[in-house]
Design an enzyme around this catalytic site. Structure first.
Site, short mmCIF file in Angstrom:
data_model
loop_
_atom_site.label_atom_id
_atom_site.label_comp_id
_atom_site.label_asym_id
_atom_site.label_seq_id
_atom_site.Cartn_x
_atom_site.Cartn_y
_atom_site.Cartn_z
N ASP A 61 0.86 -1.18 0.00
CA ASP A 61 0.00 0.00 0.00
C ASP A 61 0.90 1.23 0.00
O ASP A 61 2.08 1.14 0.39
CB ASP A 61 -0.90 0.01 1.25
CG ASP A 61 -2.17 0.85 1.06
OD1 ASP A 61 -2.05 2.06 0.83
OD2 ASP A 61 -3.27 0.28 1.13
N VAL B 228 0.95 0.92 -6.84
CA VAL B 228 0.66 -0.02 -7.92
C VAL B 228 0.60 0.65 -9.30
O VAL B 228 0.49 -0.05 -10.31
CB VAL B 228 -0.66 -0.80 -7.66
CG1 VAL B 228 -0.53 -1.69 -6.45
CG2 VAL B 228 -1.84 0.15 -7.56
N ASN C 221 -6.16 -5.56 -5.37
CA ASN C 221 -7.26 -4.85 -4.72
C ASN C 221 -7.08 -3.34 -4.65
O ASN C 221 -8.06 -2.62 -4.50
CB ASN C 221 -7.42 -5.40 -3.29
CG ASN C 221 -8.35 -4.55 -2.45
OD1 ASN C 221 -9.55 -4.54 -2.65
ND2 ASN C 221 -7.77 -3.80 -1.51
N TYR D 246 -14.40 5.27 -13.15
CA TYR D 246 -14.27 4.14 -12.22
C TYR D 246 -15.02 2.93 -12.74
O TYR D 246 -14.50 1.81 -12.78
CB TYR D 246 -14.82 4.56 -10.86
CG TYR D 246 -14.76 3.49 -9.79
CD1 TYR D 246 -13.70 3.43 -8.90
CD2 TYR D 246 -15.79 2.55 -9.65
CE1 TYR D 246 -13.64 2.46 -7.91
CE2 TYR D 246 -15.74 1.57 -8.67
CZ TYR D 246 -14.66 1.54 -7.80
OH TYR D 246 -14.62 0.56 -6.83
N THR E 163 -16.33 1.72 3.45
CA THR E 163 -14.89 1.90 3.66
C THR E 163 -14.59 3.39 3.50
O THR E 163 -15.49 4.19 3.25
CB THR E 163 -14.06 1.11 2.63
OG1 THR E 163 -14.21 1.72 1.34
CG2 THR E 163 -14.50 -0.35 2.57
#
Length: 277
Positions: free
Chosen positions: A36, A62, A84, A150, A185
């Protein structure tokens, strides 16, 4: 302990779905390499799993191919990869977005998944196979669930999952996707740049809205997604499953609201009312 002796790589592991999944893998016996950009969240994750001693954190962006390669190298031969990492990306309609934001969204949500698969596959093949799980979204299947960029990127992840499953079957590598629905989240508040107490208040409001947005009348939790990912990653439970996806959306995709909400009448109900029936 389905993952005893296995090594799992999880991106976007410092919070939300990634964090819950990293902890799930560790609880079930895996050695977890967590990546992360959030080093503070990564340190907290490692501290939470300290008793198990099964999670190592490595700062990973990433969108940088070298970081993906380094994260997989740290695993010394991964058995499982959970692609993810993500964020809300470019907001706005197709007639409002700009090329820079569009490209950045695709780099984070789609390109990173392709490169994760690309660089994990040879390592897994050398070990005799493996399992890859990608985070797509309910937004990959419908409009209105997320911004255009997205949603388009997640639709790409969904199709990439099928293509990769076909390409890698010869190497005994299974590739599947999980499609979260309305999961509470920090992705929503982070997209809006909210922090501190305002973020917490917004998350509480999001949880309330989420509880009434689908037939299962509670907010979706990161642990709900972690359970599905663990199933797809398990050779014991899903060894005959590849090239497909699991919707974990509380039933949001079953149909229009009136199909499951008695207080939201549909067209046929309105016609019956007009006819006095």
């Amino acid at each position: 302990m389905r993952f005893t002796g296995k090594t799992a790589v999880v991106t976007g592991a410092a919070s939300g779905i990634g964090r819950a999944t990293a902890l799930r893998f560790a609880r079930e016996g895996a050695q977890v390499i967590a990546g992360d950009i959030d080093e503070t969240g990564g340190a907290a994750l490692v501290a939470e799993a300290e008793a198990q001693g099964r999670i190592r954190f490595q700062r990973t962006d990433v969108t940088a191919e070298a970081d993906i390669v380094a994260l997989l190298a740290a695993a010394d031969g991964p058995d499982i990869l959970f692609n993810n990492a993500g964020a809300g990306g470019q907001r706005g309609r197709i007639d409002e977005i700009d090329a820079v934001g569009w490209d950045a969204t695709m780099a984070l949500l789609l390109r990173s998944v392709a490169l994760g698969i690309r660089h994990a596959a040879p390592l897994m093949a050398a070990r005799g196979g493996g399992a890859i799980v990608n985070t797509a979204s309910i937004a990959a299947t419908m409009s209105g669930a997320a911004p255009t960029a997205y949603s388009t990127a997640k639709a790409g992840v969904l199709h990439l999952t099928k293509m990769a499953a076909a390409d890698l079957a010869r190497s005994n590598i299974r590739v599947n996707a999980v499609l979260p629905g309305f999961i509470v989240t920090n992705i929503f508040t982070a997209t809006l740049g909210l922090t501190g107490a305002v973020r917490d208040q917004a998350n509480a409001a999001i949880a309330t809205v989420a509880a009434g947005s689908q037939p299962v009348r509670r907010p979706g939790r990161p642990e709900d997604i972690a359970a599905a990912v663990a199933f797809l990653a398990s050779e014991e439970d899903a060894g005959f499953v590849t090239g497909t996806h699991i919707l974990v959306d509380g039933g949001m995709s079953v149909g229009p609201r009136h199909s499951w909400d008695a207080d939201s009448p549909g067209l046929f109900d309105a016609l019956e009312a007009m006819a006095g029936k």
